[in-house]
Design a protein around this motif. Sequence first.
Motif, PDB file in Angstrom:
ATOM      1  N   TYR A 109       0.833  -1.195   0.000  1.00 32.24           N
ATOM      2  CA  TYR A 109       0.000   0.000   0.000  1.00 32.24           C
ATOM      3  C   TYR A 109       0.870   1.248   0.000  1.00 32.24           C
ATOM      4  O   TYR A 109       2.025   1.223   0.453  1.00 32.24           O
ATOM      5  CB  TYR A 109      -0.894   0.036   1.245  1.00 32.24           C
ATOM      6  N   ALA A 110       0.296   2.331  -0.481  1.00 34.35           N
ATOM      7  CA  ALA A 110       0.945   3.641  -0.409  1.00 34.35           C
ATOM      8  C   ALA A 110      -0.033   4.630   0.210  1.00 34.35           C
ATOM      9  O   ALA A 110      -1.219   4.641  -0.146  1.00 34.35           O
ATOM     10  CB  ALA A 110       1.365   4.111  -1.798  1.00 34.35           C
ATOM     11  N   TYR A 111       0.472   5.444   1.126  1.00 30.58           N
ATOM     12  CA  TYR A 111      -0.343   6.523   1.685  1.00 30.58           C
ATOM     13  C   TYR A 111       0.328   7.836   1.325  1.00 30.58           C
ATOM     14  O   TYR A 111       1.486   8.066   1.674  1.00 30.58           O
ATOM     15  CB  TYR A 111      -0.490   6.403   3.205  1.00 30.58           C
ATOM     16  N   THR A 112      -0.397   8.704   0.616  1.00 27.07           N
ATOM     17  CA  THR A 112       0.188   9.910   0.046  1.00 27.07           C
ATOM     18  C   THR A 112      -0.261  11.160   0.785  1.00 27.07           C
ATOM     19  O   THR A 112      -1.453  11.376   1.026  1.00 27.07           O
ATOM     20  CB  THR A 112      -0.189  10.034  -1.444  1.00 27.07           C
ATOM     21  N   PHE A 120      -5.467  18.679  -8.106  1.00 29.40           N
ATOM     22  CA  PHE A 120      -5.333  17.432  -8.852  1.00 29.40           C
ATOM     23  C   PHE A 120      -5.131  16.227  -7.942  1.00 29.40           C
ATOM     24  O   PHE A 120      -5.234  15.089  -8.374  1.00 29.40           O
ATOM     25  CB  PHE A 120      -4.183  17.535  -9.857  1.00 29.40           C
ATOM     26  N   TYR A 121      -4.839  16.483  -6.666  1.00 29.91           N
ATOM     27  CA  TYR A 121      -4.649  15.398  -5.708  1.00 29.91           C
ATOM     28  C   TYR A 121      -5.686  15.428  -4.595  1.00 29.91           C
ATOM     29  O   TYR A 121      -5.555  14.702  -3.617  1.00 29.91           O
ATOM     30  CB  TYR A 121      -3.247  15.473  -5.090  1.00 29.91           C
ATOM     31  N   ILE A 175       8.686  12.456  -2.824  1.00 29.83           N
ATOM     32  CA  ILE A 175       8.530  12.496  -4.279  1.00 29.83           C
ATOM     33  C   ILE A 175       7.990  13.878  -4.650  1.00 29.83           C
ATOM     34  O   ILE A 175       6.815  14.172  -4.424  1.00 29.83           O
ATOM     35  CB  ILE A 175       7.582  11.395  -4.773  1.00 29.83           C
ATOM     36  N   ASP A 176       8.861  14.712  -5.210  1.00 28.07           N
ATOM     37  CA  ASP A 176       8.504  16.098  -5.527  1.00 28.07           C
ATOM     38  C   ASP A 176       7.963  16.785  -4.265  1.00 28.07           C
ATOM     39  O   ASP A 176       8.666  16.846  -3.265  1.00 28.07           O
ATOM     40  CB  ASP A 176       7.490  16.144  -6.685  1.00 28.07           C
ATOM     41  N   ASP A 177       6.729  17.272  -4.316  1.00 27.10           N
ATOM     42  CA  ASP A 177       6.165  17.961  -3.154  1.00 27.10           C
ATOM     43  C   ASP A 177       5.255  17.050  -2.344  1.00 27.10           C
ATOM     44  O   ASP A 177       4.413  17.503  -1.584  1.00 27.10           O
ATOM     45  CB  ASP A 177       5.395  19.204  -3.593  1.00 27.10           C
TER      46      ASP A 177
END
Length: 253
Positions: A109-112, A120-121, A175-177
């Motif tokens: 899993y990934a939690y962003t 956009f997110y 990852i970037d911002d």
Amino acid sequence: MRYFIYISYLGKGYSGWQIQKNGYTVQQVIEEALGKLLSRTITISGSSRTDKGVHATQQVAHFDSITPIDPVHLTYRLNSVLPSDISITAIRPVVEAAHARFDACHRRYAYTIITHKDPFYRDRAVWLRRTPPLGLLNQIAALFSVQADFEFFSKTTDATRGFICNIEEAAWVAIDDKIVFYIQANRFLRGMVRTIVGTILKVATGKMDSATVAELIQKKPNTRPILTLMPAHGLTLVEVGYPPSLFVQQNVS
């Protein structure tokens, strides 16, 4: 013949993966599409039960067909009738006894988390005004890279197969911002990833000490603590792994 179907979806418009009486789910939509195209009732069984609002870039399910199918052609036809927030990425023939849930070697899993407001997110990440240093987050995350009883980090109703999980990876990446928490294990309990993320942030911001976390994992105190369950829309199922021996070659005329 049995097939694994690989699925990607945005969870915002659904009441989770698994079919339920009073909710519109991803499993329901795919079963209806398969039934329409194959002209019979099709039941699929998924690898993981994602909650309402949780996404997947790789969910896997299995289904049976009494006649051989062309996986590439069926993939195209399914994507033509499915809504835009669900995509079939592959269909693969497997051995007869293969099971999408019980034969999975691992789930990832990934939690962003985004560090500034980004439209956009808005449905795929959680916006936090400030985030702790990455090194500190990873120091705390290392506490979870164990095989242990994670009952205190799950919803209390999930006791189907016990609470022992073997976490192989738990790490934060910039990852970037964005900062993304990746976690991989042989299995997960309901709400477990979101609770672990909330706990790491709680420790990193000084609202809980790391010794308390270690105790929750290792000793299971009598009092159940109040832990933070992070919002569902930041979570994505990104990978489900299987032994190569499950997959078979198929010749389609």
